[in-house]
Write an enzyme that holds these catalytic residues in place. Structure first.
Site, mmCIF file in Angstrom:
data_model
loop_
_atom_site.group_PDB
_atom_site.id
_atom_site.type_symbol
_atom_site.label_atom_id
_atom_site.label_comp_id
_atom_site.label_asym_id
_atom_site.label_seq_id
_atom_site.Cartn_x
_atom_site.Cartn_y
_atom_site.Cartn_z
ATOM 1 C CG HIS A 1 14.908 -37.174 -10.512
ATOM 2 N ND1 HIS A 1 15.450 -38.212 -10.102
ATOM 3 C CD2 HIS A 1 16.621 -36.610 -10.424
ATOM 4 C CE1 HIS A 1 16.719 -38.475 -10.598
ATOM 5 N NE2 HIS A 1 17.736 -37.611 -10.617
ATOM 6 C CE LYS B 1 9.596 -2.660 -9.172
ATOM 7 N NZ LYS B 1 10.320 -4.258 -10.352
ATOM 8 C CG ASN C 1 2.264 0.251 4.052
ATOM 9 O OD1 ASN C 1 2.254 -0.713 3.264
ATOM 10 N ND2 ASN C 1 3.618 0.607 3.924
ATOM 11 N N GLY C 2 0.465 -2.070 5.462
ATOM 12 C CA GLY C 2 1.060 -2.973 6.809
ATOM 13 C C GLY C 2 0.295 -3.398 7.042
ATOM 14 C CD GLU D 1 7.320 -11.244 -12.664
ATOM 15 O OE1 GLU D 1 6.632 -10.425 -10.695
ATOM 16 O OE2 GLU D 1 8.013 -10.997 -12.652
ATOM 17 C CD1 TRP E 1 -1.076 -6.041 -3.267
ATOM 18 C CD2 TRP E 1 -0.325 -6.747 -1.777
ATOM 19 N NE1 TRP E 1 -0.436 -7.110 -4.178
ATOM 20 C CE2 TRP E 1 -0.586 -8.027 -2.100
ATOM 21 C CE3 TRP E 1 -0.694 -6.877 -0.317
ATOM 22 C CZ2 TRP E 1 -0.436 -8.990 -2.294
ATOM 23 C CZ3 TRP E 1 -0.046 -8.558 0.085
ATOM 24 C CH2 TRP E 1 0.107 -8.938 -0.572
ATOM 25 C CE LYS F 1 10.651 -11.172 -13.853
ATOM 26 N NZ LYS F 1 11.340 -11.100 -12.761
ATOM 27 N NE ARG G 1 4.289 1.530 -0.707
ATOM 28 C CZ ARG G 1 5.797 1.462 -0.047
ATOM 29 N NH1 ARG G 1 6.964 2.005 -0.632
ATOM 30 N NH2 ARG G 1 6.029 1.240 1.126
ATOM 31 C CB CYS H 1 -0.890 0.273 1.166
ATOM 32 S SG CYS H 1 -2.320 -1.498 1.439
ATOM 33 C CD GLU I 1 14.118 -13.470 -13.681
ATOM 34 O OE1 GLU I 1 13.899 -14.057 -12.186
ATOM 35 O OE2 GLU I 1 13.569 -12.402 -13.362
HETATM 36 C C1 F6R Z 1 9.417 -10.573 -9.113
HETATM 37 C C2 F6R Z 1 9.892 -10.148 -8.259
HETATM 38 C C3 F6R Z 1 9.441 -9.885 -6.994
HETATM 39 C C4 F6R Z 1 10.899 -8.914 -6.808
HETATM 40 C C5 F6R Z 1 10.504 -9.589 -4.794
HETATM 41 C C6 F6R Z 1 11.963 -9.048 -4.162
HETATM 42 O O1 F6R Z 1 9.593 -9.963 -10.952
HETATM 43 O O2 F6R Z 1 9.902 -8.580 -9.275
HETATM 44 O O3 F6R Z 1 9.730 -11.069 -7.089
HETATM 45 O O4 F6R Z 1 12.516 -10.009 -6.489
HETATM 46 O O5 F6R Z 1 9.601 -8.838 -4.724
HETATM 47 O O6 F6R Z 1 11.526 -7.744 -4.460
HETATM 48 P P1 F6R Z 1 12.999 -6.781 -3.846
HETATM 49 O O7 F6R Z 1 14.237 -7.210 -4.793
HETATM 50 O O8 F6R Z 1 12.392 -5.408 -3.906
HETATM 51 O O9 F6R Z 1 13.120 -7.366 -2.389
#
Ligand code: F6R
Length: 608
Positions: free
Chosen positions: A503, A603, A98-99, A487, A74, A484, A27, A2, A480
């Site tokens: 396995h 984010k 927020n939280g 998400e 969020w 990607k 956020r 948030c 990774e």
């Molecule tokens: C995936 C992504 C998330 C962040 C994760 C950690 O594309 O962005 O998996 O990598 O939430 O976030 P940070 O790096 O901000 O601690």
């Protein structure tokens, strides 16, 4: 998560609140709302979904007033809905949060028993009722907030407005970030400096347990014990123009294309190009020879960068590495040795689980290092030694340039550690650095595969599932690639160590299963290709990422190849990340998803 904002302004505040919320939408974007004070009366507008929905509401029903608070959500407690949107209000008090309030059930029972009417399912609403009750009992706004703060458990930040008090805004920070912004006859509260950047660059970050009482003349800050304290006001380096998409359709596309440049910026801080040696950024020092073990901790994509670094630190510096995702790390009570280095990798520097693990390691007497992209973030501020990534602000929810800059910095640190520990000779260091400084050029070349990848993405967008395979440092890259895709396109995808496939997961293979194989022609190429052939023999649709030598040696009869330039083993995870990012991006664009703000995500994950 948030985002919260509070403004005591000189002009109509609603457009300013919306502008700040735009910058905070990374956020969370489940709902948005504002409350303003006009001649002492509170007015609130809220809308479910993205900020544009609130903007539409505001067009039909403008909010006057020069003081206000705003929120972009969020969802944690309670589904995304207008009722659950912030600000929450009770008897002349409006509050954004927020939280998480961990003891909200017990507090909720208390306010209900006292006759409060609750209109949401949130943990937040109970706080505003508690403050209103203290006010009704005759306390000043400040005293009411202080006594309620003492009763709250959890990690949160708050901004609070009071009816009849046009020149008062109270903010509090425990666990979640909150910055105070200083203007000319105006004052601000915001979740971060990006939100405040259009208004002021003079910011003060509240410390754990602080609360701040703002008037247009300034701020008084109190610590958790209620004592007035002085906190440094600094000039923030964050600029409002950093939020520009340029000519790109999405921030993610812009950020993918920025990689050659920002990797170059990150390299400049860690590498001496002339002598081909590693260095630490100016003003930073750390002796890797003085530690016996390295602990790495992070979440999501940052964790995959850390996992890649485990291979590097172990191979090039003979430094044993323990690594875990932060949400597991902090609860598993692993033996930690005081004096060893715990390294936290984070783009935002605010991830709640990573931060909690950092504090846990600090308590255990470890040295704290942070590989972090936001220099003013909490993780950066709480670390003993900061290894900055210089990716610039990353706005797209899916991490791209922050990941490759994390890899760049971690690779340089591993070489540096190898030298300090006497494992690498100067000549070996020079050879590795020579590879690493090729990264920007290799990434530029990798970007040239975009048109070919766009074509492949069309077929990918029809898939229901996908597998990503890799060995060695390409295993974290497979993970990774999968995250990607998941998400932003919502296609189910998993990454596996190529050798592990037989396995169990090989049972999933049929002609509908795309299998993306990350296999530069390196020392373990032959092993990966054998695993790929096992998939091909069972009808899996192979997409092989490799170089010319790898393509020639693949023996692949059916399937597609994405051609990469040939490169050294150290640098390949950085360059090979690019086709994986492009594949997810174009698949998501074909599917018409919201690439920069995919569903259910945010984010910066500031809740556990
Ligand atoms: C995936 C992504 C998330 C962040 C994760 C950690 O594309 O962005 O998996 O990598 O939430 O976030 P940070 O790096 O901000 O601690």
């Amino acid at each position: 998560m948030c985002g919260i904002i509070g403004i005591l302004g000189q002009t109509l505040v609603a457009p300013l609140l919306v502008d700040a919320l735009k910058r905070l939408e990374y956020r969370g974007y489940d709902s948005a709302g504002i409350a303003t004070l006009e001649t002492g009366q509170l007015k609130r507008l809220r809308a479910k979904g993205k900020l544009r929905n609130l903007q539409a509401v505001l067009e039909g029903d403008p909010c006057a007033g020069k003081s206000g608070i705003g929120h972009t959500r969020w969802a944690t407690h309670g589904a995304p809905s207008v009722e659950n949107a912030h600000p929450h209000m009770a008897d002349g008090v409006a509050l954004v949060h927020n939280g998480i309030i961990e003891n909200y059930l017990e507090l909720r029972a208390e306010v209900l028993a006292a006759g409060a009417q609750l209109s949401s399912d949130t943990d937040t609403e109970v706080v505003v009722h508690l403050i209103a009750a203290e006010r009704a009992a005759g306390k000043t706004p400040q005293a009411a907030v202080e006594s309620v703060l003492a009763r709250l458990k959890g990690a949160f930040s708050l901004a609070i407005l009071f009816e009849g008090e046009d020149n008062l805004l109270i903010g509090a920070r425990r666990g979640s970030p909150l910055a105070v912004g200083y203007g000319e006859g105006e004052m601000f509260l915001g979740s971060d400096a990006i939100a405040l950047s259009p208004f002021t660059d003079k910011v003060c970050y509240l410390e754990e347990g602080d609360y701040a009482v703002l008037t247009r003349a300034g701020a008084q800050i109190y610590n958790a014990a209620g004592q007035q304290v002085a906190r440094a006001v600094q000039t923030s380096m964050v600029s409002a123009s950093m939020m520009d998409k340029g000519n790109y359709r999405h921030f993610m596309a812009k950020e993918i294309h920025e990689q050659p440049e920002v990797i170059g910026h990150s390299l400049t801080a860690y590498v001496d190009f002339a002598s081909k040696s590693t260095k630490l950024p100016e003003g930073t020092s750390f002796d890797f020879a003085a530690i016996d073990r390295l602990v790495i901790c992070a979440c999501g994509t940052a964790y995959y960068a850390g996992l890649t670094a485990k291979y590097w630190f172990e191979k090039y510096a003979r430094l044993p590495v323990d690594i875990d995702i932060a949400s597991e790390f902090r609860y598993r009570e692993m033996p930690l040795k005081a004096g060893d280095l715990a390294l936290f990798v984070s783009q935002s520097g605010e991830t709640a689980d990573t931060l909690a693990s950092l504090r846990y390691c600090k308590q255990e007497g470890m040295q704290i290092g942070a590989v972090v992209n936001v220099p003013e973030s909490t993780i950066a501020r709480e670390a003993n030694v900061v290894f900055p990534t210089i990716a610039g602000p990353e706005i797209g929810v899916a991490s791209t340039k922050a990941f490759t800059c994390q890899l760049t910095v971690l690779a340089a640190l591993a070489i540096h550690a190898g030298r300090q520990r006497g494992v690498l000779s100067q000549e070996e260091e020079q050879k590795l650095v020579a590879q690493l400084i090729e990264a920007p050029t290799l990434c530029l070349q990798a970007l040239k595969s975009e048109a070919a990848i766009e074509k492949l993405a069309q077929a990918m967008s029809k898939a229901k599932n996908a597998l990503y395979l890799g060995r060695g440092t390409n295993y974290p890259l497979a993970l990774e690639g999968a995250i990607k895709l998941k998400e932003i396109s919502y296609i189910h995808a998993e990454g596996y160590a190529a050798g592990e496939l037989k396995h169990g997961p090989i049972a999933l293979i049929d002609e509908d299963m795309p299998v993306i194989v990350v296999a530069p022609h390196d020392g373990i190429y032959d092993k990966t290709v054998s695993n790929m052939q096992e998939v091909a023999a069972r009808g899996g649709r192979i997409l092989l990422l490799t170089d010319e030598a790898g393509a020639a040696a693949s023996g692949l009869e059916q399937g597609e190849v994405i051609s990469m330039p040939s490169m050294g083993e150290l640098v390949s995870p950085i360059a090979y990340a690019i086709p994986l990012q492009l594949l997810s991006y174009h698949t998501a664009v074909f599917m018409g998803t919201d690439v920069d703000q995919p569903r259910n995500l945010a984010k910066s994950v500031t809740v556990e």
